[in-house]
Write an enzyme that holds these catalytic residues in place. Structure first.
Site, PDB file in Angstrom:
ATOM      1  N   CYS A 113      41.584  26.592  48.907  1.00  0.00           N
ATOM      2  CA  CYS A 113      41.193  28.004  48.794  1.00  0.00           C
ATOM      3  C   CYS A 113      40.908  28.652  50.155  1.00  0.00           C
ATOM      4  O   CYS A 113      40.898  29.874  50.265  1.00  0.00           O
ATOM      5  CB  CYS A 113      39.985  28.148  47.881  1.00  0.00           C
ATOM      6  SG  CYS A 113      40.305  27.516  46.237  1.00  0.00           S
ATOM      7  N   HIS A 240      36.605  35.058  49.001  1.00  0.00           N
ATOM      8  CA  HIS A 240      37.415  34.262  48.085  1.00  0.00           C
ATOM      9  C   HIS A 240      36.894  34.505  46.672  1.00  0.00           C
ATOM     10  O   HIS A 240      35.686  34.617  46.454  1.00  0.00           O
ATOM     11  CB  HIS A 240      37.301  32.782  48.454  1.00  0.00           C
ATOM     12  CG  HIS A 240      37.944  31.885  47.446  1.00  0.00           C
ATOM     13  ND1 HIS A 240      39.217  32.102  46.982  1.00  0.00           N
ATOM     14  CD2 HIS A 240      37.486  30.792  46.785  1.00  0.00           C
ATOM     15  CE1 HIS A 240      39.521  31.179  46.094  1.00  0.00           C
ATOM     16  NE2 HIS A 240      38.485  30.365  45.946  1.00  0.00           N
ATOM     17  N   ASN A 270      40.796  32.802  39.844  1.00  0.00           N
ATOM     18  CA  ASN A 270      40.819  32.155  41.164  1.00  0.00           C
ATOM     19  C   ASN A 270      42.274  31.822  41.517  1.00  0.00           C
ATOM     20  O   ASN A 270      42.882  30.966  40.887  1.00  0.00           O
ATOM     21  CB  ASN A 270      39.961  30.886  41.108  1.00  0.00           C
ATOM     22  CG  ASN A 270      39.921  30.147  42.443  1.00  0.00           C
ATOM     23  OD1 ASN A 270      40.688  30.439  43.352  1.00  0.00           O
ATOM     24  ND2 ASN A 270      39.027  29.177  42.544  1.00  0.00           N
TER      25      ASN A 270
HETATM   26  N1  COA Z   1      33.956  27.549  27.546  1.00  0.00           N
HETATM   27  C1  COA Z   1      32.814  27.209  26.912  1.00  0.00           C
HETATM   28  N2  COA Z   1      31.980  26.272  27.376  1.00  0.00           N
HETATM   29  C2  COA Z   1      32.312  25.652  28.507  1.00  0.00           C
HETATM   30  C3  COA Z   1      33.500  25.957  29.208  1.00  0.00           C
HETATM   31  C4  COA Z   1      34.333  26.942  28.666  1.00  0.00           C
HETATM   32  N3  COA Z   1      35.480  27.317  29.279  1.00  0.00           N
HETATM   33  N4  COA Z   1      33.560  25.194  30.319  1.00  0.00           N
HETATM   34  C5  COA Z   1      32.461  24.431  30.309  1.00  0.00           C
HETATM   35  N5  COA Z   1      31.706  24.698  29.226  1.00  0.00           N
HETATM   36  C6  COA Z   1      30.430  24.111  28.827  1.00  0.00           C
HETATM   37  C7  COA Z   1      30.214  22.753  29.427  1.00  0.00           C
HETATM   38  O1  COA Z   1      30.826  21.768  28.637  1.00  0.00           O
HETATM   39  C8  COA Z   1      28.702  22.653  29.379  1.00  0.00           C
HETATM   40  O2  COA Z   1      28.303  22.305  28.076  1.00  0.00           O
HETATM   41  P1  COA Z   1      27.095  21.283  27.843  1.00  0.00           P
HETATM   42  O3  COA Z   1      25.897  21.948  28.468  1.00  0.00           O
HETATM   43  O4  COA Z   1      27.036  21.182  26.350  1.00  0.00           O
HETATM   44  O5  COA Z   1      27.491  20.026  28.529  1.00  0.00           O
HETATM   45  C9  COA Z   1      28.234  24.084  29.628  1.00  0.00           C
HETATM   46  O6  COA Z   1      29.371  24.915  29.346  1.00  0.00           O
HETATM   47  C10 COA Z   1      27.759  24.350  31.043  1.00  0.00           C
HETATM   48  O7  COA Z   1      28.708  23.815  31.943  1.00  0.00           O
HETATM   49  P2  COA Z   1      28.499  23.932  33.486  1.00  0.00           P
HETATM   50  O8  COA Z   1      29.650  23.272  34.170  1.00  0.00           O
HETATM   51  O9  COA Z   1      27.124  23.490  33.845  1.00  0.00           O
HETATM   52  O10 COA Z   1      28.582  25.519  33.672  1.00  0.00           O
HETATM   53  P3  COA Z   1      28.333  26.358  34.945  1.00  0.00           P
HETATM   54  O11 COA Z   1      27.344  27.391  34.675  1.00  0.00           O
HETATM   55  O12 COA Z   1      28.178  25.521  36.180  1.00  0.00           O
HETATM   56  O13 COA Z   1      29.738  27.112  35.107  1.00  0.00           O
HETATM   57  C11 COA Z   1      31.736  26.977  36.429  1.00  0.00           C
HETATM   58  C12 COA Z   1      30.913  26.375  35.295  1.00  0.00           C
HETATM   59  C13 COA Z   1      32.984  26.138  36.631  1.00  0.00           C
HETATM   60  C14 COA Z   1      32.128  28.383  36.035  1.00  0.00           C
HETATM   61  C15 COA Z   1      30.893  27.032  37.704  1.00  0.00           C
HETATM   62  O14 COA Z   1      30.282  25.790  37.913  1.00  0.00           O
HETATM   63  C16 COA Z   1      31.690  27.367  38.929  1.00  0.00           C
HETATM   64  O15 COA Z   1      32.125  28.483  39.083  1.00  0.00           O
HETATM   65  N6  COA Z   1      31.811  26.431  39.862  1.00  0.00           N
HETATM   66  C17 COA Z   1      32.422  26.630  41.141  1.00  0.00           C
HETATM   67  C18 COA Z   1      33.807  27.143  41.080  1.00  0.00           C
HETATM   68  C19 COA Z   1      34.352  27.195  42.436  1.00  0.00           C
HETATM   69  O16 COA Z   1      33.763  27.743  43.323  1.00  0.00           O
HETATM   70  N7  COA Z   1      35.510  26.614  42.609  1.00  0.00           N
HETATM   71  C20 COA Z   1      35.891  26.088  43.827  1.00  0.00           C
HETATM   72  C21 COA Z   1      36.067  26.913  44.921  1.00  0.00           C
HETATM   73  S1  COA Z   1      37.739  27.192  44.890  1.00  0.00           S
END
Ligand code: COA
Length: 313
Positions: A113, A240, A270
């Protein structure tokens, strides 16, 4: 001293738009979850014929037109991509052929990225040291080809597209500074691992999120300090586009209201190396970014890699 400035921008997005509602039909997710956790409403997904090279070439042509230049004027092509069309030749060479530029250096940069910021840094130094006057820096991705469409934790996040800029030699600095970093100790948090799941993106989202927020906060400080600038002198944040909450955290660090932040993650998801030039192009073309404005570009991604550029547009 030779400086460089962005003199044209362009973009290309695949025709097909996939909304969150459509994803609800294929994986166990909801529009509400995706909106609240990421800010994403839709993404563009490439068809078979919308390749990294063809989208990159289209964005590059638009950027050349905006700079009132022709392919003949190009001295180097730098393509940032995580999804080259083939392992080799470099997709930048395919773009060169498409554009019909004369013989010149053309190569791919892989910094996930952060790739576009890496490319901008390379192009700027090429111009500063007299390598040439005009460089195309392109970010182009078809991430949909490396997404596991059955994994709800990643497939809702990514999209396809391309953005490009023309960087030209100038007497006055347009690019004020660029800053690049990488730390390979964290590669396992965000990767494509053929051994594990058949060569698809896998991510420990939570840990990546925390690292991204902290790291981007630090690079904002580093960039301002290098230019002896106060954060209130920044007119636009062009970040980004991974997650609206990460973008908002960086804006808070700069004390910038969200109206001064270019946000495209809602429309594009993204798009990795394409996300910063896509956002830049949008805000240039809709007239938000004006000549003389100070822009902070930043990115964070797999590797981990991260980088920033401070620009007087
Ligand atoms: N729909 C519904 N539920 C989902 C889901 C989806 N698409 N994806 C994950 N979940 C669930 C998970 O299973 C988890 O359930 P659980 O609590 O029963 O285990 C819950 O949602 C929370 O998951 P979590 O991963 O803790 O969520 P989060 O608030 O961290 O959000 C992201 C997830 C990926 C959106 C977030 O972590 C993120 O943006 N991370 C960084 C992304 C990034 O910067 N990328 C790299 C740079 S390029």
């Amino acid at each position: 001293m030779i400086h460089s400035a962005i003199t044209g921008t362009g973009s290309c997005l695949p025709e097909r738009v996939v909304t969150n509602q459509e994803l609800e039909e294929t994986v166990d997710t909801t529009d509400q979850w995706i909106r609240e956790r990421t800010g994403i409403l839709q993404r563009h997904i490439a068809g078979e014929k919308e390749t990294t090279a063809l989208m990159g070439a289209k964005a590059a042509r638009e950027a050349l037109d905006a700079a009132e230049l022709a392919p003949d004027d190009v001295d180097m092509i730098v393509l940032a991509t995580t999804t080259p069309d083939r392992i080799f030749p470099g997709t930048a060479c395919h773009i060169q052929r498409e554009l019909g530029t004369p013989v010149c250096p053309a190569f791919d940069v892989q910094a996930v990225c952060s790739g576009f910021i890496y490319g901008l840094d390379i192009a700027r130094r090429f111009i500063m040291t007299g390598g040439g006057d005009t460089v195309l820096v392109i970010g182009s991705e078809v991430l949909s080809r490396i997404v596991d469409w059955s994994d709800r934790s990643t497939c809702v996040l990514f999209g396809d597209g391309a953005g490009a800029v023309v960087l030209q030699a100038r007497d006055e600095p347009g690019i004020l500074s660029t800053h690049l970093h990488a730390d390979g100790r964290y590669d396992h948090l965000l990767q494509v691992s053929p051994e594990v799941n058949g060569a698809f993106i896998e991510m420990k989202g939570n840990e990546v999120f925390r690292m991204a927020v902290n790291t981007l906060g630090r690079i904002v400080d580093e960039t301002l300090e290098a230019n002896q600038m106060d954060r209130h002198e920044v007119d636009w944040l062009v970040p980004h586009q991974a997650n609206h909450r990460i973008i908002a955290a960086t804006a808070r660090k700069l004390d910038l209201p969200m109206e001064r932040v270019v946000v495209t993650v809602d429309q594009h998801g993204n798009t990795s190396a394409a996300s910063v030039p896509l956002a830049l192009n949008q805000a240039v073309r809709d007239g938000r970014i004006q000549p003389g404005d100070v822009l902070m570009l930043e990115a964070f991604g797999g590797g981990f890699t991260w980088g920033s550029a401070l620009i007087r547009y």
